[in-house]
Design a protein around this motif. Structure first.
Motif, short mmCIF file in Angstrom:
data_model
loop_
_atom_site.label_atom_id
_atom_site.label_comp_id
_atom_site.label_asym_id
_atom_site.label_seq_id
_atom_site.Cartn_x
_atom_site.Cartn_y
_atom_site.Cartn_z
N PHE A 119 0.88 -1.17 0.00
CA PHE A 119 0.00 0.00 0.00
C PHE A 119 0.91 1.22 0.00
O PHE A 119 1.67 1.44 0.95
CB PHE A 119 -0.87 -0.04 1.26
CG PHE A 119 -1.96 1.00 1.33
CD1 PHE A 119 -2.05 2.05 0.45
CD2 PHE A 119 -2.92 0.91 2.34
CE1 PHE A 119 -3.05 3.00 0.54
CE2 PHE A 119 -3.95 1.85 2.45
CZ PHE A 119 -4.01 2.89 1.54
N THR A 120 0.86 2.00 -1.09
CA THR A 120 1.72 3.18 -1.22
C THR A 120 0.86 4.43 -1.32
O THR A 120 -0.10 4.48 -2.10
CB THR A 120 2.61 3.09 -2.47
OG1 THR A 120 3.38 1.88 -2.43
CG2 THR A 120 3.55 4.29 -2.56
N ALA A 121 1.20 5.45 -0.53
CA ALA A 121 0.58 6.76 -0.65
C ALA A 121 1.51 7.67 -1.43
O ALA A 121 2.72 7.69 -1.19
CB ALA A 121 0.30 7.35 0.73
N ALA A 170 5.03 6.27 2.21
CA ALA A 170 4.58 7.49 1.55
C ALA A 170 5.70 7.99 0.65
O ALA A 170 6.83 8.19 1.12
CB ALA A 170 4.20 8.56 2.57
N VAL A 171 5.41 8.15 -0.63
CA VAL A 171 6.36 8.67 -1.61
C VAL A 171 6.02 10.13 -1.87
O VAL A 171 4.85 10.48 -2.06
CB VAL A 171 6.29 7.87 -2.92
CG1 VAL A 171 7.16 8.51 -3.99
CG2 VAL A 171 6.71 6.42 -2.68
N PHE A 172 7.02 11.00 -1.87
CA PHE A 172 6.79 12.44 -2.01
C PHE A 172 7.30 12.93 -3.36
O PHE A 172 8.42 12.59 -3.78
CB PHE A 172 7.50 13.20 -0.88
CG PHE A 172 7.00 12.82 0.48
CD1 PHE A 172 5.91 13.46 1.05
CD2 PHE A 172 7.62 11.79 1.19
CE1 PHE A 172 5.44 13.10 2.30
CE2 PHE A 172 7.16 11.42 2.45
CZ PHE A 172 6.06 12.08 3.00
N GLU A 222 1.92 12.27 12.10
CA GLU A 222 2.67 13.47 12.50
C GLU A 222 3.96 13.62 11.69
O GLU A 222 4.30 14.72 11.24
CB GLU A 222 2.98 13.42 13.99
CG GLU A 222 1.76 13.63 14.88
CD GLU A 222 2.14 13.74 16.35
OE1 GLU A 222 3.35 13.74 16.65
OE2 GLU A 222 1.23 13.81 17.18
N ASP A 223 4.68 12.51 11.52
CA ASP A 223 5.92 12.58 10.75
C ASP A 223 5.64 12.92 9.28
O ASP A 223 6.39 13.67 8.65
CB ASP A 223 6.67 11.25 10.84
CG ASP A 223 7.28 11.01 12.22
OD1 ASP A 223 7.47 12.00 12.94
OD2 ASP A 223 7.53 9.85 12.56
N ILE A 224 4.57 12.34 8.74
CA ILE A 224 4.22 12.62 7.35
C ILE A 224 3.82 14.09 7.20
O ILE A 224 4.22 14.76 6.25
CB ILE A 224 3.09 11.68 6.88
CG1 ILE A 224 3.58 10.22 6.86
CG2 ILE A 224 2.57 12.09 5.51
CD1 ILE A 224 2.51 9.19 6.65
N GLU A 272 11.01 9.31 0.47
CA GLU A 272 9.86 8.57 0.96
C GLU A 272 10.02 8.25 2.43
O GLU A 272 11.13 8.32 2.98
CB GLU A 272 9.66 7.28 0.15
CG GLU A 272 10.82 6.30 0.24
CD GLU A 272 10.55 5.04 -0.59
OE1 GLU A 272 10.39 3.96 0.03
OE2 GLU A 272 10.50 5.13 -1.83
N LEU A 273 8.92 7.94 3.08
CA LEU A 273 8.90 7.50 4.47
C LEU A 273 8.23 6.13 4.53
O LEU A 273 7.21 5.91 3.88
CB LEU A 273 8.13 8.48 5.36
CG LEU A 273 8.74 9.87 5.58
CD1 LEU A 273 7.77 10.74 6.37
CD2 LEU A 273 10.08 9.75 6.32
N THR A 274 8.81 5.23 5.29
CA THR A 274 8.26 3.89 5.43
C THR A 274 7.73 3.69 6.84
O THR A 274 8.43 3.98 7.82
CB THR A 274 9.33 2.82 5.14
OG1 THR A 274 9.84 3.03 3.81
CG2 THR A 274 8.75 1.42 5.24
#
Length: 245
Positions: free
Chosen positions: A37-39, A213-215, A231-233, A224-226
């Motif tokens: 699941f990727t945002a 989450a891919v930016f 809050e971090d996002i 990206e953040l895994t």
């Protein structure tokens, strides 16, 4: 490459606006592995929706390649692309796009009817049960809440058993409680059924349901953040939106 894996290699998408050219995506390379699941996030105009449209075969890239499983989308004709989207890809958008004259079960069965296939009543009821609407099969959209309508749209996307589900702000028109219900369903589809979900969103809470989450910024991947929390996002998004051009 395993079924359900989407891969973009050096994808560029340019649009002509009169005498000028706008680059919406600039050599983007990303892999969305099966059963993840990727945002996809980023400031307004960063290329999020264009990325989704190219990855899903709704738009053709100017250069680069897009593959679903072992199928190269950029080599397909328009007819072949239509068949691939119909059989292997599901879509959920912010607008529910239900036909008001049809019941929930008729809306869900519509993709199969449009493909010239006779929908099984058992399969239609199965996907409605899957999204918690087994008792609303004969209700029309005006008789359903916004969250229920989005779940009908989700069931409609699942009726063909797609390998990949693409969502463009699927919770954008919903309240927080209903959003959580829809996000829980998307999460369960990945964890229990091994589906691949790619979701464009501006909402850090929605993105926290994803594995990563891919930016995007100015059409390029900006990290990206895994496994990150909301809050971090949100903090990462704030930095991107306030960074100097």
């Amino acid at each position: 490459m395993s079924s359900g894996t989407v891969q973009l290699r050096a994808v560029t998408r340019r649009f002509s606006l009169g005498a000028t050219s706008v680059t919406a995506l600039d050599r983007v390379s990303l892999t969305f592995p099966r059963a993840t699941f990727t945002a996809v996030m980023g400031p307004s105009g960063s290329g999020k929706s264009t990325l989704l449209q190219c990855a899903a075969g709704l738009d053709r890239s100017t250069s680069g390649s897009v593959t679903l499983g072992g199928t190269e989308l950029t080599d397909l004709s328009e007819t072949e692309l239509t068949l691939l989207r119909r059989e292997r890809i599901g879509f959920v958008f912010q607008a529910f796009n239900l036909l008001p004259s049809l019941t929930a079960e008729q809306n869900v069965a519509l993709p199969l009817r449009l493909a010239g296939r006779r929908p099984s009543k058992a399969r239609v009821r199965e996907v409605l049960e899957q999204v918690g609407l087994g008792d609303r099969a004969r209700h029309r959209p005006t008789e359903l809440s916004g969250g229920q309508q989005q779940r009908v749209a989700l069931a409609r996307a699942l009726i063909t058993r797609p390998e990949v589900l693409f969502g463009d702000e699927p919770t954008g028109a919903l309240d927080s409680r209903t959003s959580r219900e829809v996000l829980d369903l998307l999460r369960a589809m990945v964890d229990r059924e091994g589906r691949t979900v790619v979701m464009v969103t501006h909402d850090p809470v929605a993105a926290s349901y994803a594995d990563r989450a891919v930016f995007l910024v100015d059409g390029r991947v900006n990290g990206e953040l895994t496994g990150a929390g909301a809050e971090d996002i949100a903090a990462r998004m704030t930095r991107l939106e306030t960074a100097p051009c």
